[in-house]
Design an enzyme around this catalytic site. Structure first.
Site, PDB file in Angstrom:
ATOM      1  N   HIS A 102      10.550  26.762  65.522  1.00  0.00           N
ATOM      2  CA  HIS A 102       9.204  26.408  65.965  1.00  0.00           C
ATOM      3  C   HIS A 102       9.004  24.923  65.668  1.00  0.00           C
ATOM      4  O   HIS A 102       9.080  24.492  64.518  1.00  0.00           O
ATOM      5  CB  HIS A 102       8.138  27.240  65.242  1.00  0.00           C
ATOM      6  CG  HIS A 102       6.743  26.908  65.680  1.00  0.00           C
ATOM      7  ND1 HIS A 102       6.110  27.571  66.710  1.00  0.00           N
ATOM      8  CD2 HIS A 102       5.863  25.969  65.239  1.00  0.00           C
ATOM      9  CE1 HIS A 102       4.906  27.070  66.880  1.00  0.00           C
ATOM     10  NE2 HIS A 102       4.727  26.097  66.002  1.00  0.00           N
ATOM     11  N   CYS A 103       8.749  24.148  66.713  1.00  0.00           N
ATOM     12  CA  CYS A 103       8.625  22.696  66.567  1.00  0.00           C
ATOM     13  C   CYS A 103       7.159  22.292  66.662  1.00  0.00           C
ATOM     14  O   CYS A 103       6.566  22.367  67.745  1.00  0.00           O
ATOM     15  CB  CYS A 103       9.446  21.978  67.640  1.00  0.00           C
ATOM     16  SG  CYS A 103       9.415  20.186  67.476  1.00  0.00           S
ATOM     17  N   PRO A 104       6.534  21.867  65.571  1.00  0.00           N
ATOM     18  CA  PRO A 104       5.132  21.441  65.657  1.00  0.00           C
ATOM     19  C   PRO A 104       4.947  20.142  66.435  1.00  0.00           C
ATOM     20  O   PRO A 104       3.852  19.875  66.943  1.00  0.00           O
ATOM     21  CB  PRO A 104       4.727  21.265  64.182  1.00  0.00           C
ATOM     22  CG  PRO A 104       6.014  21.008  63.464  1.00  0.00           C
ATOM     23  CD  PRO A 104       7.064  21.783  64.189  1.00  0.00           C
TER      24      PRO A 104
ATOM     25  N   GLY B 152       4.422  21.348  69.781  1.00  0.00           N
ATOM     26  CA  GLY B 152       3.355  22.343  69.838  1.00  0.00           C
ATOM     27  C   GLY B 152       3.757  23.654  70.449  1.00  0.00           C
ATOM     28  O   GLY B 152       2.930  24.320  71.088  1.00  0.00           O
ATOM     29  N   ASN B 153       5.024  24.078  70.239  1.00  0.00           N
ATOM     30  CA  ASN B 153       5.474  25.320  70.853  1.00  0.00           C
ATOM     31  C   ASN B 153       6.766  25.755  70.163  1.00  0.00           C
ATOM     32  O   ASN B 153       7.404  24.980  69.449  1.00  0.00           O
ATOM     33  CB  ASN B 153       5.731  25.126  72.351  1.00  0.00           C
ATOM     34  CG  ASN B 153       5.676  26.428  73.120  1.00  0.00           C
ATOM     35  OD1 ASN B 153       5.552  27.513  72.538  1.00  0.00           O
ATOM     36  ND2 ASN B 153       5.773  26.343  74.432  1.00  0.00           N
TER      37      ASN B 153
END
Length: 382
Positions: free
Chosen positions: A168-170, A173-174
């Site tokens: 999960h890559c902040p 944003g997804n």
């Protein structure tokens, strides 16, 4: 009169989907709820590139070559396109089991494991699956009520099972999964090239401006332009360490056909030294499968329609029945009033009244006489 009318309210499936996601544009855009860092990513990219195009590119296009801003614009547009494609797409979310499906899976598990004595821990819910002559374990997800496919994992932030889950890559944003991993890799690759490009030509810009003894193109504002250039250089310098390093790491994973989740867990490099069953043993084949393979369609029906009935009260004027109708009065041929209702109150059929002038001579009444029904046939004459 108040009448209850049932209307069908159109509800899209994305409005009722479980999980912690945000949907926009009627379900066409899908993102995680935590989007603050994604906005920071947009601000850094747009702000740095805007300063570079507004000041340094104009000077370098005159002093060196007009191809410098053109190539920078191509890199910028490609990086923004891949970023938005990664952020706004379905990463490969697996739908949760329906109640009937979940109940059937639970029955299968109970039949396989048998009755567990009280106080003992039930055995793990695992299925064995064979890939390239190697056993791969499929784990059961207690949230989605399904056995996850190979390489899938449950994201604790989005609360969804994602196929070929990478991480999960902040910053985007997804989640990064099977359906958007190639766009994520192309984004960080193009962003690395763009950062190196801007960093390099900022240094060239400062060197040329010092050699020429000032900025003749922008007289009177050389000091402020130098400060902006230093700010861009600092942003690019700190970005290089993270973005370029991240690009190198994912290039290594692509060459091995491996995910970040598998690398962190040591799925194929642990003590058992289990060989990666998804690797083709060839770097070119692995890169082609990850970056150029067919993209599977989304199995998440986000824009499907759910029909829901809602009852609404409406005021309508309903026609009343014959019993409720009032007799209407019309003028007869002789000018006398006649009743036009279908039936009289006592249920008898109304007899039309004729004036004395219209009756035959032998039937005309004299003053004071009342009409008497004929008794020839035993019935009233109408």
């Amino acid at each position: 009169m108040s009448v209850m009318v049932a209307r069908k309210k159109v509800v899209r499936k994305w409005e009722k989907l479980p999980g912690r996601n945000t949907f926009c544009c009627d379900g066409r855009i899908m993102m995680a709820r935590q989007k603050g860092i994604f906005y920071l990513t947009l601000f850094l990219i747009l702000g740095t590139c805007a300063l570079f195009f507004a000041f340094e590119c104009r000077y370098l296009a005159v002093q060196l070559s007009p191809a410098i801003p053109v190539f920078a614009a191509v890199l910028f547009l490609f990086a923004m396109a891949t970023l938005l494609r990664t952020s706004f797409s379905d990463p490969g979310v697996i739908p949760r089991a329906l109640p009937d499906e979940a109940a059937f899976i639970e029955m299968e598990i109970e039949a396989t494991n048998g009755t567990v004595p009280q106080g003992q821990r039930p055995p793990p819910r695992i299925k064995n699956f064979q890939i390239n002559n190697q056993i791969v374990k499929l784990k059961y997800c207690y949230t989605c009520k399904i056995f996850r496919p190979p390489r899938a994992s449950h994201c604790s932030i989005c609360d969804n099972c994602v196929e070929r889950f990478d991480h999960h890559c902040p910053w985007v944003g997804n989640c990064v999964g099977k359906r958007n991993y190639r766009y994520f890799y192309l984004f960080i690759l193009s962003l690395s090239l763009l950062t190196i490009y801007i960093f390099t030509f900022n240094i060239v810009y400062v060197a040329l401006s010092d050699d020429t003894g000032g900025l003749g193109l922008f007289p009177g504002c050389s000091q402020s332009l130098t400060l902006l250039t230093v700010l861009e250089v600092l942003i690019c310098f700190f970005t290089l360490w993270s973005v370029v390093g991240l690009t190198g790491f994912h290039t290594f994973l692509v060459a091995l056909n491996q995910t970040t989740n598998e690398d962190i867990k040591g799925s194929w490099t642990g003590k058992n030294r289990v060989q990666n069953p998804y690797s083709h043993g060839n770097i070119v084949k692995n890169c082609c499968e990850v970056l150029c393979g067919p993209l599977p369609p989304s199995v998440l029906d986000r824009r499907g329609i759910l029909q829901q009935e809602e009852s609404t009260a409406q005021e309508e004027s309903c026609p009343r029945g014959p019993s409720a109708q009032e007799p209407t009065v019309a003028q007869g041929p002789g000018g006398q009033a006649e009743e036009s209702s279908a039936q009289q109150k006592d249920g008898s059929v109304p007899v039309p009244s004729l004036s004395n002038a219209e009756m035959p001579e032998d039937k005309q009444l004299t003053s004071g006489e009342l009409p008497v029904p004929s008794q020839d046939t035993g019935q009233a004459e109408h």
